[in-house]
Design an enzyme around this catalytic site. Sequence first.
Site, PDB file in Angstrom:
ATOM      1  N   SER A 125     -17.897 -16.609  16.235  1.00 56.01           N
ATOM      2  CA  SER A 125     -17.431 -16.982  17.571  1.00 56.01           C
ATOM      3  C   SER A 125     -18.536 -17.583  18.436  1.00 56.01           C
ATOM      4  CB  SER A 125     -16.851 -15.767  18.287  1.00 56.01           C
ATOM      5  OG  SER A 125     -17.791 -14.722  18.324  1.00 56.01           O
ATOM      6  N   ASP A 134     -17.585 -12.157  28.472  1.00 57.79           N
ATOM      7  CA  ASP A 134     -16.689 -11.057  28.118  1.00 57.79           C
ATOM      8  C   ASP A 134     -17.518  -9.967  27.442  1.00 57.79           C
ATOM      9  OD1 ASP A 134     -17.059 -11.837  25.482  1.00 57.79           O
ATOM     10  OD2 ASP A 134     -15.049 -12.673  25.238  1.00 57.79           O
ATOM     11  N   HIS A 176     -19.550 -11.973  24.468  1.00 58.12           N
ATOM     12  CA  HIS A 176     -20.002 -13.371  24.466  1.00 58.12           C
ATOM     13  C   HIS A 176     -20.620 -13.796  25.791  1.00 58.12           C
ATOM     14  CE1 HIS A 176     -16.579 -12.982  21.616  1.00 58.12           C
ATOM     15  NE2 HIS A 176     -17.445 -13.566  20.815  1.00 58.12           N
TER      16      HIS A 176
END
Length: 383
Positions: free
Chosen positions: A51, A355, A358
């Site tokens: 990610s 978040d 991240h």
Amino acid sequence: MAIRFLALFQVLIIYSTFLHIILPQNSCNASNIVPKLKQCGFDAIYNLGTSISDTGNSAIDNPSIWQAMFPYGKTINEATGRPSDGLLIIDYIARSADLPLVVPYKNSSALHLSTSRGVNFAYSGAPALSEEALAKKNITLDWAKPTLSVQLGWLDDYFKGYCNNVKDCKEAVSSSLFMINFGTNDYGYAFSQNHNIEEIKKNGLVSDVVEAIKQALQKIISQGARKVLVFGVALDGCRPISVTMESANKSATYDRFGCVKDNNDFCNYHNVLLQEGLKELREQHPDVQIVYGDLYNAMQSILDNSQSLGFKSLTEACCDVDVEIKKKAVLYKDKLCGAHGTIVCPKPEEYVFWDNGHCTQKANEQLADWIIQDIFPKFQCNA
Ligand SMILES: *[C@@H]1O[C@H](CO)[C@@H](O)[C@H](O)[C@H]1NC(C)=O
Ligand SMILES: *[C@@H]1O[C@H](CO)[C@@H](O)[C@H](O)[C@H]1NC(C)=O
Ligand SMILES: *[C@@H]1O[C@H](CO)[C@@H](O)[C@H](O)[C@H]1NC(C)=O
Ligand SMILES: *[C@@H]1O[C@H](CO)[C@@H](O)[C@H](O)[C@H]1NC(C)=O
């Protein structure tokens, strides 16, 4: 007073002009001038990873996932599938190399339109190890994620088609930048399934992950890659999810920024093993530039300089849910930002984390600047 101030000001101007004239550009390392990767002459960027560098693949496959929707993308007014309020490190690297933002492999229309300046295979949640290899360590995946070897298969497929259309495929591949980042998810799944650090170090998970990365590098080098950037893991102990998970542990220790010490030390353990692996690969392939992407120290530098960079929160998520909802959540499974009860901070640029896992766009930009400074001489870009 005013005159003295003016005089001082003039001296400063003269002095700085003087410095500019006498100092060659490259010795200006104390300044904020970030060299441009454009000078490295990368023709394209190919990226494999998690990610951290997913610019839309998982959101294209699954448009209802959290990162496909607002408030993700808030700062750039578009939810692009990137797990941030805006851009990622890979985007800043592409910009610096004077290349278009790297097209996600899953966007077939963009892939057709693109002028072969690279492809991004990264996928959120992707581990380095296969489902079977993880199962041997008693780690299960709740859904089939495109692992490193799946992404390598995509890369293979892409190059088969690409090389039919490009005259000198080897030449094009050899002047491209290949990037790879893996590890965080393998460890994240292990931690969330109650495996602790000591056990993971003993059961060989880290050496298996490093071995998988090395094998992937062997493969892309055999396909013609000559410029490779291999990222270590960042300071994962600073991630809000690590801090929250550790809050139940009364004997946990934290560094001066509030990061979980054991987790950061574990990241360092992975990074040391990875760098030993890269050293071996460099000896086997002296004609290939294999450069280490030091996310760990990049993030350390952000924390050390957080005040001057304008960060006010280092280990909290800008986008999170209400405390009561969070208490009931299954961390690592329930994605919090975007869920019912989401609260978004007014100024994401004051947060390192967007978040629970991240970084914000602002942090990504700073991390990219640090990485670019660091790798620029290693790719011998001004040679
Ligand atoms: C500038 O470069 C020198 C030599 O490479 C190094 O010792 C020093 O730490 C650098 N300074 C900064 C601020 O990066
Ligand atoms: C795919 O790429 C096209 C062209 O760049 C873009 O307009 C479109 O929004 C992308 N689609 C998705 C789902 O990301
Ligand atoms: C595997 O994990 C389960 C649940 O986390 C645990 O009960 C079991 O003892 C573990 N088995 C081994 C061989 O570690
Ligand atoms: C709690 O923290 C201590 C000290 O860092 C560590 O040794 C221990 O393994 C942790 N316990 C769990 C359950 O993670």
